[in-house]
Design an enzyme around this catalytic site. Sequence first.
Site, short mmCIF file in Angstrom:
data_model
loop_
_atom_site.label_atom_id
_atom_site.label_comp_id
_atom_site.label_asym_id
_atom_site.label_seq_id
_atom_site.Cartn_x
_atom_site.Cartn_y
_atom_site.Cartn_z
N ARG A 1 0.85 -1.20 0.00
CA ARG A 1 0.00 0.00 0.00
C ARG A 1 0.88 1.25 0.00
NH1 ARG A 1 -1.49 1.64 4.63
NH2 ARG A 1 -2.35 -0.34 5.37
N TYR B 1 -16.61 16.40 -15.25
CA TYR B 1 -17.04 15.00 -15.19
C TYR B 1 -18.13 14.82 -14.12
CZ TYR B 1 -16.71 9.95 -14.63
OH TYR B 1 -16.99 8.62 -14.57
N ASP C 1 -7.97 18.51 -14.63
CA ASP C 1 -8.24 17.12 -15.01
C ASP C 1 -7.86 17.00 -16.48
OD1 ASP C 1 -9.44 14.78 -15.99
OD2 ASP C 1 -11.08 14.86 -14.54
N LYS D 1 -8.85 5.90 -19.23
CA LYS D 1 -9.15 6.39 -20.58
C LYS D 1 -7.91 6.31 -21.46
CE LYS D 1 -12.88 7.16 -18.24
NZ LYS D 1 -13.22 8.42 -17.63
C1 LIG Z 1 -13.72 8.86 -16.36
C2 LIG Z 1 -13.34 10.19 -15.87
C3 LIG Z 1 -13.06 10.43 -14.52
C4 LIG Z 1 -13.21 9.35 -13.47
O1 LIG Z 1 -12.33 8.29 -13.66
P1 LIG Z 1 -12.63 6.76 -13.27
O2 LIG Z 1 -11.39 6.07 -13.68
O3 LIG Z 1 -13.85 6.34 -14.02
O4 LIG Z 1 -12.86 6.74 -11.79
C5 LIG Z 1 -12.65 11.68 -14.15
N1 LIG Z 1 -12.54 12.69 -15.05
C6 LIG Z 1 -12.81 12.50 -16.35
C7 LIG Z 1 -12.67 13.64 -17.30
C8 LIG Z 1 -13.23 11.26 -16.81
O5 LIG Z 1 -13.52 11.10 -18.11
#
Ligand SMILES: *Cc1c(COP(=O)(O)O)cnc(C)c1O
Length: 378
Positions: free
Chosen positions: A45, A97, A169, A194
Amino acid sequence: MKLQTKLVHISKPDELTGAISTPIYQTSSYIQESPDVHKGFAYSRTANPTRKVVEQAIAELEGGVSGFAFSSGLAATDCVLKLLNQGDEVVAGNDIYGGTYRILSTVYNRFGITSKFIDTTDVKNVTNAISDKTKVIWIETPTNPTLKVSDIKEIAKIAKSIGAWLIVDNTFLSPALQRPIELGADIVVHSGTKYLSGHGDVLSGFVVVKSEEVAEQLKYIQNTSGAVLSPFDSWLTLRGIQTLALRLQKHSSNAQKIAEYLLTNPKIDKVYYPGLKNHKNHEIALKQQDAFGGMVSFSLKEDTLEAATRFLTKTKIFILAENLGDVRSLASHPATMTHKSTPSQIRRETGIQDSLIRLSVGIEDPEDLIKDIEQALC
Ligand SMILES: *Cc1c(COP(=O)(O)O)cnc(C)c1O
């Protein structure tokens, strides 16, 4: 060294064995020579060698001092928000998001951390929204799903002037196309689920920071909260990162072709893609991005749920799924899928019409993709 070269060689051969592919250190703990005497790893961890390689990789790519890997993008977001204290205020974009909106407005609000949601594409709105309680300005650029672009450099100046952090982000573009820290941001957050991993087979999240002091705090919170990325998922993400630049170039060129095609189809109402000259924020995108990315959204002249459903159930290559950044082309319906938890009023204000369709354009042949869209619109 240019980005593409750096990416391919992002994981160096393993020092212990010489393995050129980073080994998956599938272990929870490590032998200690005597109490608290070890090789820098005690419990996974706190630190794991495979995770460490992917954490160093993302820090290097984003130009920060440290990177942290989490079990999902939202786990990364959650960890960053834990840097805040009761009474602090977050000024955030109004079409970030859905999950980020949800954690701010239904979880952190209960701990006395308030959020204001505004249109950050106009820098004046940011200036008007900040107060002496603002600790964080949280933006996503381009946004999900209407691809609005905010000026990172200008917003960074505002954050700096009040001693707040600008958090970006960077999921939609990845460091292959946009590096917010170079533009003045303090912290970068990613859903590695992603583009970073890129193959729709792993959940992961990342945080990169530019200050040693914040890095110390985050390291503490990461270990204390515990939502770390597993060794295998660290390895999968690392493998994905090697082809990041190549994939993003293809995603972007395919998306540009599709956006231009959509403009010519009489069934289409609006097309959202920052690479189109008529896109509201095209100039800012040109200034701060290396390309325009793989996300394209559009609405139909027949603005109904039924019309959107018809399209989404007729595509043969585009897969109806709630994800993006996959090598496969995906399509989704924000109003009933990703943005279901966004109140309908905010949804409409931010352009999420009932017929809005979001495409995550994959790396297939663009002619096949356009033909697929064409037949699904008939
Ligand atoms: C998918 C997404 C998230 C969240 O990520 P997860 O891996 O699904 O928890 C945050 N910000 C954006 C822009 C996203 O597309």
